[in-house]
Write an enzyme that holds these catalytic residues in place. Structure first.
Site, mmCIF file in Angstrom:
data_model
loop_
_atom_site.group_PDB
_atom_site.id
_atom_site.type_symbol
_atom_site.label_atom_id
_atom_site.label_comp_id
_atom_site.label_asym_id
_atom_site.label_seq_id
_atom_site.Cartn_x
_atom_site.Cartn_y
_atom_site.Cartn_z
ATOM 1 C CE LYS A 180 -31.980 46.407 47.296
ATOM 2 N NZ LYS A 180 -33.088 46.171 46.330
HETATM 3 C C1 LIG Z 1 -33.230 44.997 45.606
HETATM 4 C C2 LIG Z 1 -34.602 44.716 45.126
HETATM 5 C C3 LIG Z 1 -35.016 43.411 44.805
HETATM 6 C C4 LIG Z 1 -34.081 42.227 44.834
HETATM 7 O O1 LIG Z 1 -33.645 41.907 46.134
HETATM 8 P P1 LIG Z 1 -32.400 40.911 46.324
HETATM 9 O O2 LIG Z 1 -32.139 40.888 47.786
HETATM 10 O O3 LIG Z 1 -31.267 41.517 45.542
HETATM 11 O O4 LIG Z 1 -32.810 39.599 45.788
HETATM 12 C C5 LIG Z 1 -36.344 43.208 44.438
HETATM 13 N N1 LIG Z 1 -37.207 44.240 44.364
HETATM 14 C C6 LIG Z 1 -36.842 45.501 44.661
HETATM 15 C C7 LIG Z 1 -37.844 46.594 44.527
HETATM 16 C C8 LIG Z 1 -35.530 45.798 45.052
HETATM 17 O O5 LIG Z 1 -35.184 47.050 45.345
#
Ligand SMILES: *Cc1c(COP(=O)(O)O)cnc(C)c1O
Length: 462
Positions: free
Chosen positions: A112
């Site tokens: 993220k």
């Molecule tokens: C947010 C997240 C996901 C999922 O990502 P999306 O964009 O919501 O599909 C998967 N793994 C981790 C570690 C995350 O923080």
């Protein structure tokens, strides 16, 4: 470039407008009216570019002049310079044609950071230029909150309030949020679950009259278009390390809200040769049920070892469905209403089209632990539970072993000690910049599970 709503009832907006908002007024999500297209020669000409340079090529058409090229480049450079690896997104080989893309080298150790570092810098630039102040309000089940706080805490014109479910995030995740310094940083633990937090945030966006004149709410979850845009880049980057665009590659993506894999879908539509796009889910499997049985009904939430994917509805799937429905916002709005009230699928021809676009697999907690062990046994490489789900889905769905298969490694295993220990390993050490995390002072408020409690808190702490 203009951005339009997936529900077809709101006026088109500019990049700057969609950056500074959440959902469209009609309840839809913003998508570009036309997607930029890159041909093979153009993509091939980017071979050897470093991450920020490639990001500039891909992001420029989306920003479409809203930010001057040299300024945009400086914002991109700033966003990725804090990453712990020079490659920003290094590839790690697991076996023949089997790779993981390490997306956890940013400050909060999850993918993220790729989007939220850039989002913070874009917001800072635009708000300073406009002499405008905004309020960020977001809900998190863990990783989004810390990445958003880390990305936006330097923005002078932003007050940021992040809600998390009280006592339902891991200790590392909570401390990563509650130890972030800054007078504009506010953590709220809500006595409820993640869905309660999201409901409160959604209601607050729907009626913003509690804010002082001239302030507005900005979303930092993946309904914010800028987040999707930033994530398209690493699909190109990874593919080009492994022979793209001359050679196709496949991706397996641990999926919750469908934001990350939607970025991969867009990369493919923009011209990157991608053979398979694999949706990897845990037992919260609405997307896998849709892909395998045309069943898009909500079921109850399960708490798994991969909590960042514990969702009942994948909000960004609406952006894909908009394309699937021939960009007919009215038809999509009808479908979304119907699917919220019972079992519901799409027209069989559309379903076949979706199945030709994505593969999918569902992975249990037990299988997750098995994969963590198998991968470690084979190569001494420790993966987090979300990444393990991606690897398992990649192996289950792989349709052509001659095509490089890349699993997105979405978080560092240190963030998910529970799963790592369940698999039989010790939680690894925190990296140097977080080593004193448990000694840092925490700041957060615990509030009742109510909209009024949260809006009241925002009012008094702005
Ligand atoms: C947010 C997240 C996901 C999922 O990502 P999306 O964009 O919501 O599909 C998967 N793994 C981790 C570690 C995350 O923080």
């Amino acid at each position: 470039m203009k951005y339009i709503s997936t529900r077809g009832q709101s006026p088109a907006q500019t990049f700057e407008q969609v950056l500074l908002t959440g959902l469209a007024p009609d309840g839809g999500l913003y998508v570009p009216e036309h997607l930029p297209q890159f041909n093979r020669e153009e993509i091939a000409s980017w071979a050897g570019l470093d991450y920020p340079s490639l990001a500039q090529q891909i992001i420029t058409p989306f920003v479409d002049g809203a930010i001057a090229p040299a300024t945009l480049r400086a914002l991109i450079d700033k966003s990725y310079q804090s990453f712990a690896h020079k490659a920003v997104a290094p590839l790690h080989m697991l076996g023949p044609n089997e790779w993981v893309l390490e997306l956890y080298c940013g400050p909060t150790l999850a993918f993220k950071d790729f989007a939220l570092q850039l989002l913070g810098n874009l917001l800072d630039h635009v708000l300073t230029r406009n002499n405008q102040k905004v309020v960020i309000l977001g809900a998190t089940s863990g990783d989004t909150g810390s990445a958003a706080l880390e990305g936006c805490r330097h923005c002078e014109n932003v007050d940021i309030f992040i809600l998390h479910p009280h006592q339902r995030v891991s200790e590392v995740q909570r401390r990563q949020m509650t130890t972030v310094p800054g007078k504009n940083v506010h953590n709220i633990a809500v006595r409820g679950n993640f869905d309660d937090c999201q409901r409160i945030v959604k209601s607050a966006f729907g009626d913003q009259s509690f804010l002082p004149e001239g302030r507005q709410l900005v979303a930092v979850n993946s309904i914010n278009w800028a987040r999707i845009m930033a994530q398209i880049v690493y699909y190109f980057y990874a593919a080009m390390q492994l022979g793209g665009p001359h050679r196709p590659v496949s991706f397996s993506v641990p999926t919750g809200n469908f934001g990350d894999i939607y970025a991969g879908y867009l990369a493919r539509k923009m011209g990157l040769p991608i053979k398979q796009l694999i949706i990897a889910t845990n037992s919260n499997d609405i997307l896998h049920r849709f892909m395998s049985h045309n069943d898009y009904s909500q079921s109850t939430l399960e708490h798994t070892l991969s909590p960042s994917m514990d969702i009942m509805v994948s909000s960004n799937f609406e952006r894909y469905l908009f394309d699937l429905f021939g960009r007919d916002g009215h038809a999509l709005a009808r479908f979304m209403t119907a699917s919220a009230t019972g079992r519901h699928g799409v027209d069989p021809a559309l379903w076949e089209e979706a199945r030709a676009t994505f593969s999918s697999a569902r992975v249990s907690d037990e299988e997750t632990c098995d994969v963590i062990r198998q991968v470690h046994e084979a190569s001494q490489f420790l993966v987090d539970p979300h990444t393990a789900i991606g690897i398992k889905a990649a192996r289950d769905c792989n349709a052509d072993v001659t095509v490089p298969m890349i699993t997105l490694a979405t978080a560092h295993p240190v963030k998910f000690g529970d799963a790592v220990e369940r698999a039989g390993f010790e939680t690894p050490q925190l990296p140097p910049h977080l080593r004193d995390l448990f000694a840092r002072e925490e700041r957060y408020a615990v509030l009742d599970n109510s909209l009024a409690a949260v809006t009241g808190y925002v009012q008094t702490h702005l």
